[in-house]
Design an enzyme around this catalytic site. Structure first.
Site, short mmCIF file in Angstrom:
data_model
loop_
_atom_site.label_atom_id
_atom_site.label_comp_id
_atom_site.label_asym_id
_atom_site.label_seq_id
_atom_site.Cartn_x
_atom_site.Cartn_y
_atom_site.Cartn_z
CE LYS A 1 -2.20 -1.10 3.80
NZ LYS A 1 -1.44 -2.34 4.09
NE ARG B 1 -4.51 -1.49 9.84
CZ ARG B 1 -3.45 -0.95 9.22
NH1 ARG B 1 -3.47 0.31 8.84
NH2 ARG B 1 -2.40 -1.68 8.98
NE ARG C 1 7.28 -2.39 6.30
CZ ARG C 1 5.96 -2.27 6.40
NH1 ARG C 1 5.27 -1.76 5.39
NH2 ARG C 1 5.32 -2.69 7.48
NE ARG D 1 1.93 -4.94 11.29
CZ ARG D 1 2.95 -4.70 10.48
NH1 ARG D 1 4.14 -5.21 10.77
NH2 ARG D 1 2.80 -3.97 9.41
P1 ADP Z 1 2.17 -1.87 3.20
O1 ADP Z 1 2.13 -0.36 3.23
O2 ADP Z 1 0.96 -2.45 2.53
O3 ADP Z 1 2.42 -2.49 4.54
P2 ADP Z 1 4.75 -1.57 1.80
O4 ADP Z 1 4.48 -0.72 0.63
O5 ADP Z 1 5.46 -0.98 2.94
O6 ADP Z 1 3.38 -2.30 2.28
O7 ADP Z 1 5.58 -2.87 1.29
C1 ADP Z 1 5.99 -3.90 2.19
C2 ADP Z 1 7.36 -4.43 1.76
O8 ADP Z 1 7.23 -5.14 0.51
C3 ADP Z 1 8.42 -3.33 1.50
O9 ADP Z 1 9.67 -3.80 1.92
C4 ADP Z 1 8.37 -3.14 -0.04
O10 ADP Z 1 9.65 -2.74 -0.54
C5 ADP Z 1 8.01 -4.53 -0.53
N1 ADP Z 1 7.16 -4.51 -1.72
C6 ADP Z 1 6.13 -3.65 -2.01
N2 ADP Z 1 5.56 -3.96 -3.19
C7 ADP Z 1 6.22 -5.06 -3.65
C8 ADP Z 1 6.08 -5.87 -4.84
N3 ADP Z 1 5.13 -5.62 -5.75
N4 ADP Z 1 6.93 -6.92 -4.97
C9 ADP Z 1 7.87 -7.18 -4.04
N5 ADP Z 1 8.04 -6.46 -2.91
C10 ADP Z 1 7.23 -5.42 -2.71
P1 ADP Z 2 0.93 -1.88 7.59
O1 ADP Z 2 0.03 -1.52 6.47
O2 ADP Z 2 2.27 -2.35 7.14
O3 ADP Z 2 0.30 -2.81 8.59
P2 ADP Z 2 0.60 0.75 8.86
O4 ADP Z 2 1.71 1.71 8.88
O5 ADP Z 2 -0.58 1.04 8.03
O6 ADP Z 2 1.26 -0.62 8.48
O7 ADP Z 2 0.08 0.50 10.35
C1 ADP Z 2 0.95 0.22 11.41
C2 ADP Z 2 0.16 0.09 12.71
O8 ADP Z 2 -0.47 1.34 13.01
C3 ADP Z 2 -0.97 -0.91 12.70
O9 ADP Z 2 -0.52 -2.24 12.98
C4 ADP Z 2 -1.88 -0.37 13.81
O10 ADP Z 2 -1.36 -0.67 15.08
C5 ADP Z 2 -1.74 1.13 13.61
N1 ADP Z 2 -2.77 1.64 12.68
C6 ADP Z 2 -2.57 2.23 11.48
N2 ADP Z 2 -3.74 2.56 10.90
C7 ADP Z 2 -4.72 2.16 11.76
C8 ADP Z 2 -6.14 2.19 11.74
N3 ADP Z 2 -6.81 2.70 10.70
N4 ADP Z 2 -6.80 1.67 12.80
C9 ADP Z 2 -6.15 1.16 13.86
N5 ADP Z 2 -4.82 1.08 13.94
C10 ADP Z 2 -4.09 1.58 12.91
#
Ligand code: ADP
Ligand code: ADP
Ligand code: ZN
Length: 214
Positions: free
Chosen positions: A13, A88, A127, A171
């Site tokens: 995302k 969420r 990551r 998570r």
């Molecule tokens: P999210 O915000 O949904 O948690 P991130 O954008 O931070 O996800 O991506 C999670 C990890 O996966 C990061 O280390 C990123 O570099 C990697 N990543 C993101 N998109 C891809 C993809 N299409 N293929 C492989 N790795 C990816």
């Molecule tokens: P990812 O997409 O990789 O799980 P985020 O950066 O979106 O990571 O979220 C990290 C943490 O922040 C979540 O595990 C949660 O604890 C908190 N968080 C983020 N957005 C929300 C939300 N909309 N509602 C509740 N907790 C949230």
């Protein structure tokens, strides 16, 4: 355009949000980033949020909803926004709908990025994020030139506290239990577009560009 990016932790995302936000000229609003900034600044809200984040649990709805409602009132959201990681829970989705309706607005589209569980664990545990500019890397899939230094700004690359394997598994469980139902919620409202997130970053982005109802 008023958009929501949905998908499990690690789906990509944040990676796609940067591209979409640039492409459409709308602000990228990541609740996770907002909480991490508040935690670093040691505000009361940040201290509270970090207790939940470190365990891989959701920050309580009332805190999250307040933060997002305030952010959406800022001037840069007038011509659209991209929410990443919010809503969420169903309660958050309903609160968002209400807040938008108060301003005579509504969501235009929800983009759901889908990736299977084992790939998510690999993505999250590998990551790394730049402490200075926030750029996202992956040790294997998108490696920096030097393992602990940002290619762009030479800042330190760090692993998020909640990206250890045990917290990652929690998570993913929380996602299944509380967030997954939003897919049905938005499908029923005819807002949902599903994207295959297992492809390469640029291919995922091309698919998103094609799906955007602009
Ligand atoms: P999210 O915000 O949904 O948690 P991130 O954008 O931070 O996800 O991506 C999670 C990890 O996966 C990061 O280390 C990123 O570099 C990697 N990543 C993101 N998109 C891809 C993809 N299409 N293929 C492989 N790795 C990816
Ligand atoms: P990812 O997409 O990789 O799980 P985020 O950066 O979106 O990571 O979220 C990290 C943490 O922040 C979540 O595990 C949660 O604890 C908190 N968080 C983020 N957005 C929300 C939300 N909309 N509602 C509740 N907790 C949230
Ligand atoms: Zn950097």
């Amino acid at each position: 355009m008023n958009l929501v990016l949905l998908g499990p932790p690690g789906a990509g995302k944040g990676t796609q949000a940067i591209r979409i936000s640039k492409h459409l000229g709308i602000p990228h609003i990541s609740t996770g980033d907002m909480f991490r900034r508040a935690t670093a600044a040691k505000t009361e809200m940040g201290e509270k949020a970090s207790q939940y984040m470190n365990r891989g649990e959701l920050v309580p709805d009332e805190i999250v909803i307040g933060v997002v409602n305030e952010r959406l009132q800022e001037g840069d959201c007038a011509s659209g926004f991209l929410l990443d990681g919010f809503p969420r829970t169903i309660a958050q989705a309903e609160a968002l709908e209400k807040a938008l309706a108060r301003g005579n607005k509504k969501l235009d589209q929800v983009l759901d990025i889908e990736v299977g569980e084992e790939e998510l664990v690999r993505r999250l545990t590998g990551r790394r994020t730049c402490r200075s500019c926030g750029k996202i890397y992956h040790l294997v899939f998108d490696p920096p030139k030097a393992p602990t230094t940002c290619d762009v700004c030479s800042g330190d690359l760090v692993q998020r506290e909640d990206d250890g394997e045990e917290t990652v598994r929690n998570r993913l469980r929380v996602y299944q239990e509380q967030t997954y139902k939003l897919i049905d919620y938005y499908r029923k409202r005819d807002l949902l577009s599903v994207i295959d997130g297992k492809q390469e970053v640029e291919t995922v982005f091309t698919d998103i560009e094609e799906l955007l109802r602009v």
